[in-house]
Design an enzyme around this catalytic site. Structure first.
Site, PDB file in Angstrom:
ATOM      1  N   GLY A  27       0.822  -1.207   0.000  1.00 11.25           N
ATOM      2  CA  GLY A  27       0.000   0.000   0.000  1.00 11.25           C
ATOM      3  C   GLY A  27       0.848   1.245   0.000  1.00 11.25           C
ATOM      4  N   GLY A  28       0.564   2.165   0.929  1.00  8.13           N
ATOM      5  CA  GLY A  28       1.246   3.455   0.962  1.00  8.13           C
ATOM      6  C   GLY A  28       2.747   3.325   1.124  1.00  8.13           C
ATOM      7  N   SER A  96      -3.335 -13.314   2.338  1.00 12.05           N
ATOM      8  CA  SER A  96      -3.053 -12.830   3.692  1.00 12.05           C
ATOM      9  C   SER A  96      -1.786 -13.483   4.218  1.00 12.05           C
ATOM     10  CB  SER A  96      -4.224 -13.151   4.619  1.00 12.05           C
ATOM     11  OG  SER A  96      -3.861 -12.957   5.973  1.00 12.05           O
ATOM     12  N   ALA A 121      -2.779  -6.889  14.264  1.00  8.92           N
ATOM     13  CA  ALA A 121      -2.821  -8.352  14.295  1.00  8.92           C
ATOM     14  C   ALA A 121      -1.787  -8.946  13.341  1.00  8.92           C
ATOM     15  CB  ALA A 121      -4.226  -8.841  13.932  1.00  8.92           C
ATOM     16  N   ALA A 122      -1.712  -8.407  12.137  1.00  7.49           N
ATOM     17  CA  ALA A 122      -0.737  -8.914  11.165  1.00  7.49           C
ATOM     18  C   ALA A 122       0.686  -8.597  11.601  1.00  7.49           C
ATOM     19  CB  ALA A 122      -1.020  -8.318   9.787  1.00  7.49           C
ATOM     20  N   CYS A 159      11.358  -7.190  20.609  1.00 15.63           N
ATOM     21  CA  CYS A 159      10.477  -7.579  19.516  1.00 15.63           C
ATOM     22  C   CYS A 159       9.304  -6.592  19.466  1.00 15.63           C
ATOM     23  CB  CYS A 159       9.989  -9.013  19.687  1.00 15.63           C
ATOM     24  SG  CYS A 159       8.663  -9.244  20.906  1.00 15.63           S
ATOM     25  N   CYS A 174     -11.558   2.213   2.922  1.00 13.30           N
ATOM     26  CA  CYS A 174     -12.225   1.250   2.041  1.00 13.30           C
ATOM     27  C   CYS A 174     -12.645   0.003   2.797  1.00 13.30           C
ATOM     28  CB  CYS A 174     -11.302   0.900   0.878  1.00 13.30           C
ATOM     29  SG  CYS A 174      -9.666   0.359   1.362  1.00 13.30           S
ATOM     30  N   CYS A 440       8.910 -13.101  23.118  1.00 15.63           N
ATOM     31  CA  CYS A 440      10.284 -13.440  22.727  1.00 15.63           C
ATOM     32  C   CYS A 440      11.141 -13.958  23.878  1.00 15.63           C
ATOM     33  CB  CYS A 440      10.960 -12.247  22.057  1.00 15.63           C
ATOM     34  SG  CYS A 440      11.248 -10.821  23.137  1.00 15.63           S
TER      35      CYS A 440
END
Length: 640
Positions: A27-28, A96, A121-122, A159, A174, A440
């Site tokens: 994306g951006g 994903s 989350a990702a 981390c 969107c 971690c």
């Protein structure tokens, strides 16, 4: 950094052409980053993004043009970037990153991973995968004019989850209209809807699907017919939401059927949207009304605001709130507008009902009124220049890593205004891992205080393991000597346990649960403390430093604030310590601070630590002693 200016040394240039890198997000930031990578000399790049191109992306995601709207971001980005460097080897995935196909072995194929994501989350997931694969990760984010880049390396730096994050406030527009995936998306949609119906209309806050969306699977000639296919249900036409609502006299039933049936059926015809997403399920007033005689399900106990109603309950709340707001609007006279206020009961009822009904449509767990009220956020605009600056900094950090100069890597903050030294970019030393981190640490372990007689297995899975601790598909085993399986990631195996209390399985004070996420190669040991004296409105608490508290006094501040990524968007945090204003704040010191000392006041006053527990206001900031004095301005842009 002087050695990186100008032509690259042959050894480094050869390294760039041979190494494999993964870019997560197109994306951006991702568009700028891909362009920078190929122009710098990177030849083997893989990029993954689930999203398709929206018209709203075109003002800043320069690899895309109007003709690309509706197509895969990753695929179009690949094609556009190859124009800059036809010899590059680029692989694009329209998927994903949380798909189980992208396991630890997949991540081990790369020398470096670069995040350009737009949701927490990702980010959490990629952080864990890189830790499991022992691959360096460059994390980044932007929020308006603010930005941040940091480097994460297993065993050497914090981390992404070592420190609690402030509540994130931005989100992709969107996603709000077409493909919500988190409760916050539905809550923002409901706030937009309130403004469209009762408040000041804003073209950027449209809530209906876009009739011209090129992702629609039908012929353009059929679009108009499909858009008016449900005219019989309230004479629905694709006009201004407020104009249409007025024409119906703000009839709550017609509004309900438009928003939760007709608009959803319209979205379903865009079948490309649902190839890799779960399709929404329309709601119809008459069908829900037929359930009036049945027992309404209420989840949760205690105060009314803490309860989660069923679909029927939220449908009735929607009807009642619309009728109340309609009366308020009428009393104010023609042309009057209402202003949404979380402390106004009818307005809050409307947003609670509308957001939960949309959550149900998109197969999300619904939220209590209390949760909805606390999660409401606001929009921060996406700025193309910010994305460009941050993408450039990502590549500079990547060059340091590949040049075996890891000790020179920094966390870099891009500020909205220059500090007293006239610096916009401020580099900070990378902090070491937090020994209390529940991700971690060598043996991740947490202690959770809850009421075993009131906490259900479903809440343990959704609210504690998934929302709080970021697991994707947890398997939970009770350490009772029998290996009792409490939760299984295999669909249907333990569904019968969901509505049972933890105490039903012999879980009590001192019980230990082993939670495994095999995709993330992550195991978390959960110690249970039973308590019947939790604070009001608190379902559980995490004891110790891991989730919500600042680290030990050696790292006195609250942690890094990586903001948003390719669409400058976000999801809610469960952290209880949130910075109220900007996600990235200003620095006013002549010294280079460590990255953990950045969460401070954004004025020109001396920084003060806000954590009363550690009270380290006077803690000295780290100097980068390994740097010579004449390199003090490394990675800094000075304003004349």
């Amino acid at each position: 950094m002087a050695e990186l200016v100008g032509p690259l040394r042959k050894q480094l240039a050869d390294s760039l052409s041979s190494c494999r890198v993964l870019v997560v997000g197109a994306g951006g930031i991702g568009c700028e980053l891909l362009k920078n990578l190929v122009l710098t000399g990177f030849k083997n790049i893989e990029v993954i993004d689930l999203d398709t191109i929206d018209v709203s992306n075109l003002n800043r995601q320069f690899l895309f043009q109007k003709k690309h709207v509706g197509k895969s971001k990753a695929q179009v980005a690949k094609e556009s970037v190859l124009r800059f460097c036809p010899s590059a080897n680029i692989t694009a995935y329209h998927d994903s990153i949380m798909n189980p196909d992208y396991n630890v072995e997949f991540f081990r194929n790369f020398q470096l991973v670069m995040n350009a994501l737009d949701n927490r989350a990702a980010r959490n997931h990629v952080n864990r995968m890189c830790l499991a694969a022992d691959i360096p990760l460059i994390e980044s984010g932007t929020a308006g004019y603010l930005g941040q880049v940091t480097v994460i390396k297993k065993g050497q730096t914090e981390c992404y989850e070592c420190q609690p994050k402030p509540t994130q406030k931005t989100f992709p527009g969107c996603t709000i209209r077409n493909t919500p995936s988190e409760p916050i998306h539905c809550i923002v949609w409901a706030k937009y809807l309130f403004n469209q119906l009762f408040g000041e209309e804003d073209a950027d806050q449209e809530v209906s699907p876009d009739t011209a969306d090129p992702e629609a699977a039908w012929n353009p000639a059929d679009a108009a017919a499909r858009a008016t296919a449900s005219d019989q249900d309230g004479d629905i036409k694709r006009v201004s939401t407020k104009e249409w609502a007025r024409s119906t006299g703000y009839d709550p039933i017609k509004l309900f059927n438009k928003l939760f049936k007709d608009d959803i059926m319209y979205l379903l015809t865009m079948d490309k949207l649902w190839k890799k997403r779960k399709a929404p399920l329309p709601l119809e007033w008459e069908e829900i009304n037929q359930l009036a005689g049945s027992q309404e399900q209420v989840i949760g106990s205690g105060l009314k605001d803490q309860q989660v109603l069923g679909v029927q309950g939220y449908a009735q709340l929607f009807q009642h709130s619309v009728e109340t707001l309609r009366s308020q609007l009428k009393e104010k006279g023609d042309g009057a507008e209402l202003v949404w206020d979380k402390d106004d009961p009818p307005a809050m009822d409307f947003v609670t009902a509308a957001s939960n009904l949309r959550m149900n449509v998109f197969s999300m767990n619904m939220k209590s009124r209390f949760d909805v009220k606390s999660m409401a956020g606001n929009i921060i605009p996406a700025i193309a220049t910010t994305n460009a600056v941050i993408a450039g900094l990502i590549v500079l950090e990547a060059l340091k890593i590949l040049n075996s100069d890891f000790e020179q890597c920094r966390t870099i903050f891009l500020n909205k205004q220059p500090n007293p030294r006239k610096k916009l970019l401020v580099p900070c030393a990378l902090d070491p891992p937090n020994a209390s981190c529940y991700v971690c640490a060598s043996k991740p372990e947490v202690t959770v205080k809850l009421n075993v007689h009131k906490t259900m297995v479903q809440a343990l899975q959704d609210k504690i393991l998934k929302e709080k601790f970021g697991m994707v598909a947890p398997d939970v085993q009770i350490e009772d000597g029998k290996g009792t399986i409490l939760i299984s990631s295999e669909e249907g195996e333990t569904e019968a346990n969901n509505n049972k209390f933890l105490s039903d399985f012999g879980i009590r004070n001192g019980s230990r649960l082993q939670a495994d996420d095999f995709l993330q190669d992550y195991t978390l040991l959960v110690n249970v403390i039973h308590s019947e004296e939790l604070e009001k409105d608190v379902e559980f608490e995490v004891v110790g430093d891991a989730p919500d508290k600042a680290p030990a006094p050696s790292a006195p501040e609250e942690g890094k604030n990586i903001a948003n990524g390719n669409k400058d968007s976000a999801q809610p945090s469960t952290s209880s310590k949130a910075v109220e204003d900007d996600d990235v704040l200003l620095v006013d010191s002549d010294e280079e601070p460590s990255s953990s000392t950045m969460d401070t006041e954004s004025s020109n006053r001396k920084r003060k630590h806000h954590d009363a527990e550690t009270d380290d206001a006077s803690s000295k900031r780290k100097r980068l002693d390994q740097q010579p004095a004449d390199d003090d301005d490394e990675d800094i842009i000075a304003l004349d």
